[in-house]
Scaffold this motif. Structure first.
Motif, PDB file in Angstrom:
ATOM      1  N   TYR A 100       2.162   1.805  -3.420  1.00 50.64           N
ATOM      2  CA  TYR A 100       1.096   2.331  -4.280  1.00 50.64           C
ATOM      3  C   TYR A 100       0.964   3.844  -4.106  1.00 50.64           C
ATOM      4  O   TYR A 100       0.939   4.599  -5.081  1.00 50.64           O
ATOM      5  CB  TYR A 100      -0.232   1.635  -3.949  1.00 50.64           C
ATOM      6  N   PHE A 101       0.877   4.294  -2.860  1.00 45.85           N
ATOM      7  CA  PHE A 101       0.708   5.730  -2.613  1.00 45.85           C
ATOM      8  C   PHE A 101       1.954   6.514  -3.018  1.00 45.85           C
ATOM      9  O   PHE A 101       1.845   7.631  -3.519  1.00 45.85           O
ATOM     10  CB  PHE A 101       0.315   5.999  -1.153  1.00 45.85           C
ATOM     11  N   LEU A 124      -8.034   4.293   4.227  1.00 49.09           N
ATOM     12  CA  LEU A 124      -7.532   4.164   2.858  1.00 49.09           C
ATOM     13  C   LEU A 124      -8.408   4.939   1.880  1.00 49.09           C
ATOM     14  O   LEU A 124      -7.908   5.517   0.914  1.00 49.09           O
ATOM     15  CB  LEU A 124      -7.439   2.696   2.455  1.00 49.09           C
ATOM     16  N   ALA A 125      -9.717   4.969   2.141  1.00 47.21           N
ATOM     17  CA  ALA A 125     -10.629   5.719   1.259  1.00 47.21           C
ATOM     18  C   ALA A 125     -10.272   7.208   1.272  1.00 47.21           C
ATOM     19  O   ALA A 125     -10.276   7.855   0.227  1.00 47.21           O
ATOM     20  CB  ALA A 125     -12.073   5.509   1.696  1.00 47.21           C
ATOM     21  N   ARG A 126      -9.957   7.736   2.453  1.00 49.46           N
ATOM     22  CA  ARG A 126      -9.566   9.161   2.528  1.00 49.46           C
ATOM     23  C   ARG A 126      -8.248   9.395   1.809  1.00 49.46           C
ATOM     24  O   ARG A 126      -8.088  10.369   1.080  1.00 49.46           O
ATOM     25  CB  ARG A 126      -9.451   9.598   3.995  1.00 49.46           C
ATOM     26  N   ARG A 178       1.704   6.916  -6.706  1.00 50.59           N
ATOM     27  CA  ARG A 178       0.618   7.852  -7.013  1.00 50.59           C
ATOM     28  C   ARG A 178       1.052   9.287  -6.761  1.00 50.59           C
ATOM     29  O   ARG A 178       0.802  10.186  -7.575  1.00 50.59           O
ATOM     30  CB  ARG A 178      -0.585   7.496  -6.142  1.00 50.59           C
ATOM     31  N   PRO A 236      -4.434  11.906  -1.238  1.00 51.50           N
ATOM     32  CA  PRO A 236      -3.220  11.225  -0.782  1.00 51.50           C
ATOM     33  C   PRO A 236      -2.278  12.080   0.058  1.00 51.50           C
ATOM     34  O   PRO A 236      -1.371  11.551   0.678  1.00 51.50           O
ATOM     35  CB  PRO A 236      -2.536  10.773  -2.071  1.00 51.50           C
ATOM     36  N   GLU A 246      -7.035   7.640  -0.595  1.00 48.67           N
ATOM     37  CA  GLU A 246      -7.269   7.479  -2.029  1.00 48.67           C
ATOM     38  C   GLU A 246      -7.830   8.775  -2.614  1.00 48.67           C
ATOM     39  O   GLU A 246      -7.435   9.207  -3.690  1.00 48.67           O
ATOM     40  CB  GLU A 246      -8.238   6.315  -2.279  1.00 48.67           C
ATOM     41  N   ALA A 247      -8.746   9.409  -1.873  1.00 47.68           N
ATOM     42  CA  ALA A 247      -9.349  10.665  -2.339  1.00 47.68           C
ATOM     43  C   ALA A 247      -8.383  11.837  -2.227  1.00 47.68           C
ATOM     44  O   ALA A 247      -8.377  12.728  -3.066  1.00 47.68           O
ATOM     45  CB  ALA A 247     -10.610  10.965  -1.532  1.00 47.68           C
ATOM     46  N   GLN A 272       0.838  -1.207   0.000  1.00 42.82           N
ATOM     47  CA  GLN A 272       0.000   0.000   0.000  1.00 42.82           C
ATOM     48  C   GLN A 272       0.874   1.259   0.000  1.00 42.82           C
ATOM     49  O   GLN A 272       0.575   2.223  -0.717  1.00 42.82           O
ATOM     50  CB  GLN A 272      -0.931  -0.007   1.210  1.00 42.82           C
TER      51      GLN A 272
END
Length: 121
Positions: free
Chosen positions: A8-9, A92-94, A12, A99, A96-97, A5
């Protein structure tokens, strides 16, 4: 947060930073290549307004780059994904929205309420 994870971030954030830098280079090149030569004062004013908006956008993006760099540092030192106010994990949702988030939604809302109260006084 797992290493996968975090990777990934990190990717991103680096992509986002790269996109902003490319847009900024395009703006700089356009400024160099297109000097304002509109003879009509109305056309000149419209061009100046457009460039003013573009430059304010780039300034906001410069600030975002600083936040991206800060998020990348937090990934490196193991603090990414943890709320700076409460120490709780940020969902994770926050992330993702947004970063570059440094607080949970509840902590952010509390911070904004406190800020508003101090401004109103």
């Amino acid at each position: 947060m797992s290493p996968r994870q975090l990777a990934y971030f990190r990717r991103r954030l680096l992509r986002w930073k790269d996109e902003i830098l490319k847009e900024s280079e395009g703006t700089l090149e356009a400024l160099k290549a297109e000097p304002m030569r509109e003879p009509d004062p109305t056309d000149r004013a419209a061009s100046e307004t457009d460039w003013g908006v573009e430059l304010r956008t780039r300034d906001r993006q410069r600030k975002v780059i600083s936040k991206i760099d800060s998020a990348l540092r937090r990934i490196e030192n193991g603090e990414y994904g943890w709320c700076e106010m409460t120490g709780e994990p940020i969902s994770l949702a926050r992330l993702e929205a947004r970063p570059i988030a440094t607080m949970t939604i509840d902590a952010q809302e509390r911070h904004e309420r406190d800020e508003k109260v101090s401004r109103d006084e």
